[in-house]
Design a protein around this motif. Structure first.
Motif, short mmCIF file in Angstrom:
data_model
loop_
_atom_site.label_atom_id
_atom_site.label_comp_id
_atom_site.label_asym_id
_atom_site.label_seq_id
_atom_site.Cartn_x
_atom_site.Cartn_y
_atom_site.Cartn_z
N ALA A 107 10.24 -17.17 0.69
CA ALA A 107 9.60 -18.29 0.39
C ALA A 107 8.67 -17.93 -0.87
CB ALA A 107 8.88 -18.96 1.53
N GLU A 108 8.54 -18.79 -1.75
CA GLU A 108 7.46 -18.80 -2.84
C GLU A 108 5.86 -18.66 -2.22
OE1 GLU A 108 7.43 -21.20 -6.42
OE2 GLU A 108 9.25 -21.76 -6.00
N HIS A 109 5.56 -19.17 -1.42
CA HIS A 109 4.21 -19.20 -0.89
C HIS A 109 4.08 -18.59 0.47
CE1 HIS A 109 3.04 -21.42 -4.36
NE2 HIS A 109 3.90 -22.48 -3.98
N GLU A 110 4.84 -17.50 0.46
CA GLU A 110 4.89 -16.94 1.71
C GLU A 110 3.34 -16.41 2.24
OE1 GLU A 110 7.28 -13.31 4.24
OE2 GLU A 110 7.72 -13.92 2.49
N ASN A 111 3.00 -16.51 3.28
CA ASN A 111 1.46 -16.27 3.80
C ASN A 111 1.59 -14.45 3.93
OD1 ASN A 111 0.69 -18.65 4.05
ND2 ASN A 111 0.87 -18.65 6.24
N LYS B 91 -7.20 5.31 3.36
CA LYS B 91 -6.20 5.27 2.21
C LYS B 91 -6.21 4.17 1.05
CE LYS B 91 -1.76 6.46 3.11
NZ LYS B 91 -0.49 6.72 3.62
N GLU B 92 -5.86 2.96 1.37
CA GLU B 92 -5.88 2.03 0.16
C GLU B 92 -5.69 0.62 0.98
OE1 GLU B 92 -1.30 2.11 -0.85
OE2 GLU B 92 -2.26 4.07 -0.70
N VAL B 93 -5.78 -0.31 0.36
CA VAL B 93 -5.78 -1.91 0.66
C VAL B 93 -4.48 -2.31 -0.10
CG1 VAL B 93 -6.56 -4.10 0.32
CG2 VAL B 93 -8.15 -2.22 0.58
N THR B 94 -3.46 -3.00 0.87
CA THR B 94 -2.14 -3.42 0.56
C THR B 94 -2.03 -4.76 1.24
OG1 THR B 94 -0.10 -2.93 0.42
CG2 THR B 94 -0.79 -2.60 2.44
N ASP B 95 -1.17 -5.44 0.53
CA ASP B 95 -0.85 -6.84 1.17
C ASP B 95 0.46 -6.83 2.08
OD1 ASP B 95 -2.75 -8.74 -0.22
OD2 ASP B 95 -1.74 -8.16 -2.00
N ILE B 96 0.34 -7.27 3.17
CA ILE B 96 1.58 -7.33 4.14
C ILE B 96 2.00 -8.49 4.28
CG2 ILE B 96 2.27 -6.79 6.39
CD1 ILE B 96 1.60 -4.44 4.94
N GLN B 97 3.54 -9.05 3.87
CA GLN B 97 3.82 -10.33 4.30
C GLN B 97 3.85 -10.60 5.80
OE1 GLN B 97 4.48 -12.34 1.81
NE2 GLN B 97 3.75 -10.66 0.40
#
Length: 156
Positions: free
Chosen positions: A2-6, A97-103
């Motif tokens: 989806a385009e606007h997946e959280n 480590k780092e910051v990342t985005d998770i769907q």
């Protein structure tokens, strides 16, 4: 997809060469390990307290809490200061480590066998590459209400 997946932002850290994560919105800061004052009669996983810019904050050894042995403090060790249940707690980890985005759709429930006795402390599991899983900590379970009440008595 989806385009606007959280998605959620998580801070990644390591313990015993496994990758864990906690939501960025619960993290106040990441600190180098400085002086930690041991406390008599504290739970075994409570490393002690630290002074963080004038606030006295309890420090929890996450390895010990998850029944993975006690942490050895090295140059790479970090304390991730989180805000949970309206209190600030330092989480002692091996390496930040780092910051990342998770769907959110990629988060799967933690199978009961993942993590052994510590599986209840996991919010979920995310496949981050072919051979690597990200284990999302459930801070509300890592620090139960009873633990938080005990730790609150250490806060100043």
């Amino acid at each position: 997809m989806a385009e606007h997946e959280n998605s959620i932002k998580v801070i990644l850290f390591e313990m015993n060469n496994e990758t864990y994560g906690v939501p960025v919105d619960q993290v106040l800061s990441i600190e180098k390990v400085d002086a930690i004052t041991r406390l008599p009669n504290a739970a075994s996983f409570v490393k002690g307290v630290m002074n963080l810019r004038g606030l006295i904050i309890p420090v929890v050894d996450v390895r010990d809490r998850l029944q993975m042995g006690k942490s050895e403090i090295t140059e790479e060790s970090r304390i991730i200061v989180v805000d949970t249940d309206e209190m600030k707690v330092g989480l002692l980890v091996d390496l930040s480590k780092e910051v990342t985005d998770i769907q959110e759709s990629s988060i799967e429930p933690a199978p009961a066998m993942v993590g052994g006795p510590s599986a209840g402390y996991l919010k979920g599991v995310v496949q981050i590459d072919e051979n690597k899983l990200l284990l999302l900590l459930n801070l509300d379970r890592v620090l139960s209400h009873e633990d938080v009440d005990d730790l609150r008595s250490l806060e100043v």
